[in-house]
Design a protein around this motif. Structure first.
Motif, PDB file in Angstrom:
ATOM      1  N   SER A 120       0.793  -0.960   0.020  1.00 54.13           N
ATOM      2  CA  SER A 120       0.073   0.010   0.079  1.00 54.13           C
ATOM      3  C   SER A 120       0.983   1.262   0.093  1.00 54.13           C
ATOM      4  O   SER A 120       1.958   1.349   0.874  1.00 54.13           O
ATOM      5  CB  SER A 120      -0.861  -0.058   1.369  1.00 54.13           C
ATOM      6  OG  SER A 120      -1.551   1.109   1.448  1.00 54.13           O
ATOM      7  N   CYS A 121       0.630   2.101  -0.806  1.00 53.27           N
ATOM      8  CA  CYS A 121       1.398   3.399  -1.042  1.00 53.27           C
ATOM      9  C   CYS A 121       0.508   4.756  -0.644  1.00 53.27           C
ATOM     10  O   CYS A 121      -0.499   4.814  -1.146  1.00 53.27           O
ATOM     11  CB  CYS A 121       2.113   3.366  -2.472  1.00 53.27           C
ATOM     12  SG  CYS A 121       3.195   2.168  -2.723  1.00 53.27           S
ATOM     13  N   PRO A 122       1.298   5.777  -0.199  1.00 53.08           N
ATOM     14  CA  PRO A 122       0.540   6.964   0.143  1.00 53.08           C
ATOM     15  C   PRO A 122       0.522   7.602  -1.335  1.00 53.08           C
ATOM     16  O   PRO A 122       1.323   7.722  -1.972  1.00 53.08           O
ATOM     17  CB  PRO A 122       1.458   7.680   1.041  1.00 53.08           C
ATOM     18  CG  PRO A 122       2.718   7.118   0.944  1.00 53.08           C
ATOM     19  CD  PRO A 122       2.439   5.602   0.528  1.00 53.08           C
ATOM     20  N   ALA A 163      -4.056   0.141  -2.775  1.00 53.93           N
ATOM     21  CA  ALA A 163      -4.398  -0.988  -2.079  1.00 53.93           C
ATOM     22  C   ALA A 163      -3.240  -1.903  -2.175  1.00 53.93           C
ATOM     23  O   ALA A 163      -2.406  -1.867  -3.152  1.00 53.93           O
ATOM     24  CB  ALA A 163      -5.685  -1.794  -2.430  1.00 53.93           C
ATOM     25  N   VAL A 164      -3.019  -2.832  -1.470  1.00 59.00           N
ATOM     26  CA  VAL A 164      -1.828  -3.913  -1.720  1.00 59.00           C
ATOM     27  C   VAL A 164      -2.374  -4.731  -2.741  1.00 59.00           C
ATOM     28  O   VAL A 164      -3.580  -5.064  -2.821  1.00 59.00           O
ATOM     29  CB  VAL A 164      -1.665  -4.836  -0.318  1.00 59.00           C
ATOM     30  CG1 VAL A 164      -0.884  -5.860  -0.549  1.00 59.00           C
ATOM     31  CG2 VAL A 164      -1.419  -3.754   0.894  1.00 59.00           C
ATOM     32  N   ALA A 165      -1.596  -4.947  -3.521  1.00 57.09           N
ATOM     33  CA  ALA A 165      -1.675  -5.685  -4.739  1.00 57.09           C
ATOM     34  C   ALA A 165      -0.768  -6.856  -4.879  1.00 57.09           C
ATOM     35  O   ALA A 165       0.624  -6.887  -4.881  1.00 57.09           O
ATOM     36  CB  ALA A 165      -1.198  -5.017  -5.968  1.00 57.09           C
ATOM     37  N   ALA A 217       4.188  -0.512 -10.050  1.00 59.24           N
ATOM     38  CA  ALA A 217       4.040   0.683  -8.892  1.00 59.24           C
ATOM     39  C   ALA A 217       4.300   1.998  -9.159  1.00 59.24           C
ATOM     40  O   ALA A 217       3.585   2.921  -8.637  1.00 59.24           O
ATOM     41  CB  ALA A 217       5.418   0.238  -7.934  1.00 59.24           C
ATOM     42  N   TYR A 218       5.077   2.263 -10.138  1.00 59.85           N
ATOM     43  CA  TYR A 218       5.263   3.669 -10.525  1.00 59.85           C
ATOM     44  C   TYR A 218       4.147   4.145 -11.436  1.00 59.85           C
ATOM     45  O   TYR A 218       3.633   5.325 -11.234  1.00 59.85           O
ATOM     46  CB  TYR A 218       6.600   3.746 -11.702  1.00 59.85           C
ATOM     47  CG  TYR A 218       6.804   5.193 -12.246  1.00 59.85           C
ATOM     48  CD1 TYR A 218       7.769   5.825 -11.484  1.00 59.85           C
ATOM     49  CD2 TYR A 218       6.217   5.783 -13.435  1.00 59.85           C
ATOM     50  CE1 TYR A 218       8.187   7.152 -11.870  1.00 59.85           C
ATOM     51  CE2 TYR A 218       6.361   6.996 -13.711  1.00 59.85           C
ATOM     52  CZ  TYR A 218       7.528   7.387 -13.082  1.00 59.85           C
ATOM     53  OH  TYR A 218       7.693   8.810 -13.411  1.00 59.85           O
ATOM     54  N   SER A 219       3.589   3.479 -12.197  1.00 60.13           N
ATOM     55  CA  SER A 219       2.190   3.866 -12.790  1.00 60.13           C
ATOM     56  C   SER A 219       1.054   4.219 -11.786  1.00 60.13           C
ATOM     57  O   SER A 219       0.449   5.025 -12.006  1.00 60.13           O
ATOM     58  CB  SER A 219       1.497   2.577 -13.672  1.00 60.13           C
ATOM     59  OG  SER A 219       2.554   2.341 -14.726  1.00 60.13           O
ATOM     60  N   VAL A 220       0.917   3.312 -10.571  1.00 57.38           N
ATOM     61  CA  VAL A 220      -0.259   3.827  -9.815  1.00 57.38           C
ATOM     62  C   VAL A 220       0.030   4.770  -8.583  1.00 57.38           C
ATOM     63  O   VAL A 220      -0.796   5.347  -8.024  1.00 57.38           O
ATOM     64  CB  VAL A 220      -0.749   2.481  -9.060  1.00 57.38           C
ATOM     65  CG1 VAL A 220      -1.058   1.314 -10.080  1.00 57.38           C
ATOM     66  CG2 VAL A 220       0.311   1.905  -7.978  1.00 57.38           C
ATOM     67  N   VAL A 280       7.163   7.539  -5.409  1.00 50.06           N
ATOM     68  CA  VAL A 280       6.906   7.137  -3.823  1.00 50.06           C
ATOM     69  C   VAL A 280       6.672   5.372  -3.588  1.00 50.06           C
ATOM     70  O   VAL A 280       7.163   4.920  -3.105  1.00 50.06           O
ATOM     71  CB  VAL A 280       5.925   8.026  -3.125  1.00 50.06           C
ATOM     72  CG1 VAL A 280       5.649   7.396  -1.675  1.00 50.06           C
ATOM     73  CG2 VAL A 280       6.314   9.303  -2.904  1.00 50.06           C
ATOM     74  N   CYS A 281       5.904   5.236  -4.356  1.00 47.39           N
ATOM     75  CA  CYS A 281       5.493   3.669  -4.328  1.00 47.39           C
ATOM     76  C   CYS A 281       6.607   2.841  -5.159  1.00 47.39           C
ATOM     77  O   CYS A 281       6.900   1.928  -4.790  1.00 47.39           O
ATOM     78  CB  CYS A 281       4.153   3.506  -5.397  1.00 47.39           C
ATOM     79  SG  CYS A 281       3.378   1.986  -4.996  1.00 47.39           S
ATOM     80  N   ALA A 282       7.395   3.478  -6.111  1.00 49.16           N
ATOM     81  CA  ALA A 282       8.272   2.841  -6.705  1.00 49.16           C
ATOM     82  C   ALA A 282       9.447   2.631  -5.627  1.00 49.16           C
ATOM     83  O   ALA A 282       9.871   1.382  -5.265  1.00 49.16           O
ATOM     84  CB  ALA A 282       8.943   3.620  -8.000  1.00 49.16           C
ATOM     85  N   VAL A 283       9.624   3.554  -5.028  1.00 45.33           N
ATOM     86  CA  VAL A 283      10.859   3.547  -3.768  1.00 45.33           C
ATOM     87  C   VAL A 283      10.019   2.367  -2.874  1.00 45.33           C
ATOM     88  O   VAL A 283      10.822   1.520  -2.410  1.00 45.33           O
ATOM     89  CB  VAL A 283      10.966   4.667  -3.135  1.00 45.33           C
ATOM     90  CG1 VAL A 283      11.672   4.546  -1.686  1.00 45.33           C
ATOM     91  CG2 VAL A 283      11.924   5.521  -4.326  1.00 45.33           C
ATOM     92  N   LYS A 284       8.988   2.404  -2.335  1.00 46.80           N
ATOM     93  CA  LYS A 284       8.340   1.715  -1.487  1.00 46.80           C
ATOM     94  C   LYS A 284       8.314   0.239  -1.680  1.00 46.80           C
ATOM     95  O   LYS A 284       8.596  -0.618  -0.827  1.00 46.80           O
ATOM     96  CB  LYS A 284       6.965   2.065  -0.877  1.00 46.80           C
ATOM     97  CG  LYS A 284       6.538   1.256   0.273  1.00 46.80           C
ATOM     98  CD  LYS A 284       5.248   1.959   0.980  1.00 46.80           C
ATOM     99  CE  LYS A 284       4.951   1.056   2.167  1.00 46.80           C
ATOM    100  NZ  LYS A 284       3.606   1.773   2.937  1.00 46.80           N
ATOM    101  N   THR A 285       8.128   0.037  -3.095  1.00 46.72           N
ATOM    102  CA  THR A 285       8.163  -1.430  -3.553  1.00 46.72           C
ATOM    103  C   THR A 285       9.176  -1.922  -3.613  1.00 46.72           C
ATOM    104  O   THR A 285       9.534  -3.082  -3.269  1.00 46.72           O
ATOM    105  CB  THR A 285       7.291  -1.377  -4.892  1.00 46.72           C
ATOM    106  OG1 THR A 285       6.043  -0.832  -4.913  1.00 46.72           O
ATOM    107  CG2 THR A 285       7.336  -2.720  -5.492  1.00 46.72           C
ATOM    108  N   VAL A 286      10.488  -1.175  -3.978  1.00 49.18           N
ATOM    109  CA  VAL A 286      11.715  -1.638  -4.109  1.00 49.18           C
ATOM    110  C   VAL A 286      12.213  -1.934  -2.670  1.00 49.18           C
ATOM    111  O   VAL A 286      12.783  -3.040  -2.328  1.00 49.18           O
ATOM    112  CB  VAL A 286      12.676  -0.655  -4.887  1.00 49.18           C
ATOM    113  CG1 VAL A 286      14.209  -1.324  -4.517  1.00 49.18           C
ATOM    114  CG2 VAL A 286      12.327  -0.668  -6.390  1.00 49.18           C
TER     115      VAL A 286
END
Length: 340
Positions: free
Chosen positions: A134-136, A144-146, A154-157, A161-167
């Motif tokens: 889940s990313c802000p 939502a968690v996927a 991650a970058y698309s949604v 921020v989400c790209a970094v959190k996913t990595v």
């Protein structure tokens, strides 16, 4: 006033005027380059729910007075994304298409060892299936968690921020910085450097990236280098894994080109390169100034391409989809552990 005095006064005024213009031009150039850089406050967005920072190793220069401002030498992990932007005239001319979004088609974790003399570049295939956390969102709320999501989604949604959190979630490695270079900016940088020389081991015939090269050594301009970074249909089995090998070759070739180009003796080219770099970058707030980028660059002055190791995160074909991959364990975990 004698003729000689008038000549000297005129010369002095001319020199003073030239100095004022030079200082003004230098000030404008610095302002322009500094304001070129776009940034995202990733630290504030993600807060404390992240892997721990690596413990800094005291350097030999730690005893130097604060006024000397010794360059940093601790290890760094930097997430570098290549953003395949689909918007804007320049991007469309380079094959960006007609859509307005952007994709992170290139993802590399760059680990710089303590001392800043060695580096490891780990490519993460975009087709890797991961659990996307889940990313802000900047607009409020969160994604939502996927489960079983493609890594580059991650970058698309959720953007950087989400790209970094996913990595960070799949590696358990703290990303100290984030750097994103866009589609057109990469081509502009290569052109500013006078092109880049790359050796390919097989013929490349890819109509989609518009790249057609015989096996051998080629000096590529920006458009060709970008096509090389994007091509995958004309090599190997046409998957993202073959493209990663070409991208890693290109990274090392660019480092060699930058090292062999004496930018300090060519102010015009130096400005052109700096303009290309800063104009195409999005960074975290720790690197969003010309001063911050220069300090990082100066700390890497002893890092040569010979001491840059390129690898890919170990993967295997995904059981659920033959066109996707998943991390190969325990090899992938061992690799990420070596970078902490």
């Amino acid at each position: 006033m004698g003729r000689r005095s008038r000549v000297l006064k005129a010369a002095g005024l001319t020199l003073a005027g030239a100095l004022v213009l030079a200082v003004a031009a230098a000030g404008w150039a610095y302002w322009h380059l500094d304001n070129n850089i776009k940034s995202v406050d990733i630290d504030n967005a993600l807060g404390d729910d992240r892997p721990a920072k690596a413990v800094a190793t005291p350097s030999a220069s730690a005893s130097v007075s604060a006024s000397a401002s010794p360059l940093p030498t601790e290890a760094l992990n930097i997430l570098v994304l290549g953003s395949d932007s689909r918007s804007g005239k320049a991007n469309k001319q380079l094959g960006g298409g007609n859509s307005s979004g952007a994709r992170s088609d290139t993802a590399m974790v760059v680990h710089i060892d303590a001392g800043r003399t060695k580096a490891t570049v780990v490519s993460i295939p975009r087709d890797t299936l991961v659990t996307r956390p889940s990313c802000p969102l900047s607009s409020g709320g969160s994604t939502a968690v996927a489960y079983g999501a493609m890594f580059n989604s991650a970058y698309s949604v959720g953007g950087p921020v989400c790209a970094v959190k996913t990595v960070e979630s799949i590696t358990n490695v703290r990303m100290d910085h984030y750097i994103e270079i866009d589609f057109a900016g990469f081509a502009k940088l290569v052109n500013a450097l006078g092109g880049v020389t790359v050796t390919t081991e097989q013929d490349i015939d890819d109509d989609k990236s518009h790249l057609h090269l015989k096996a051998g050594t080629h000096h590529l301009d920006g458009k060709q280098a970008l096509a090389l970074a994007r091509t995958r249909h004309g090599i190997g089995d046409g998957s993202d894994l073959g493209r990663i090998g070409l991208q890693q070759k290109l990274v090392k070739a660019l480092l060699e080109q930058m090292a062999s180009t004496d930018l300090l003796t060519d102010p015009t080219r130096l400005y052109s390169v700096a303009d290309a770099v800063t104009g195409s970058l999005t960074t975290d707030t720790g690197l969003d100034s010309l001063t911050g980028l220069m300090r990082l660059g100066q700390s890497l002055k002893s890092l040569s391409s010979d001491h840059v190791k390129t690898v890919m995160m170990p993967v295997v074909t995904a059981p659920s989809d033959p066109n996707r991959v998943v991390a190969k364990e325990p090899a992938a975990s061992r690799l990420w552990e070596s970078l902490r």
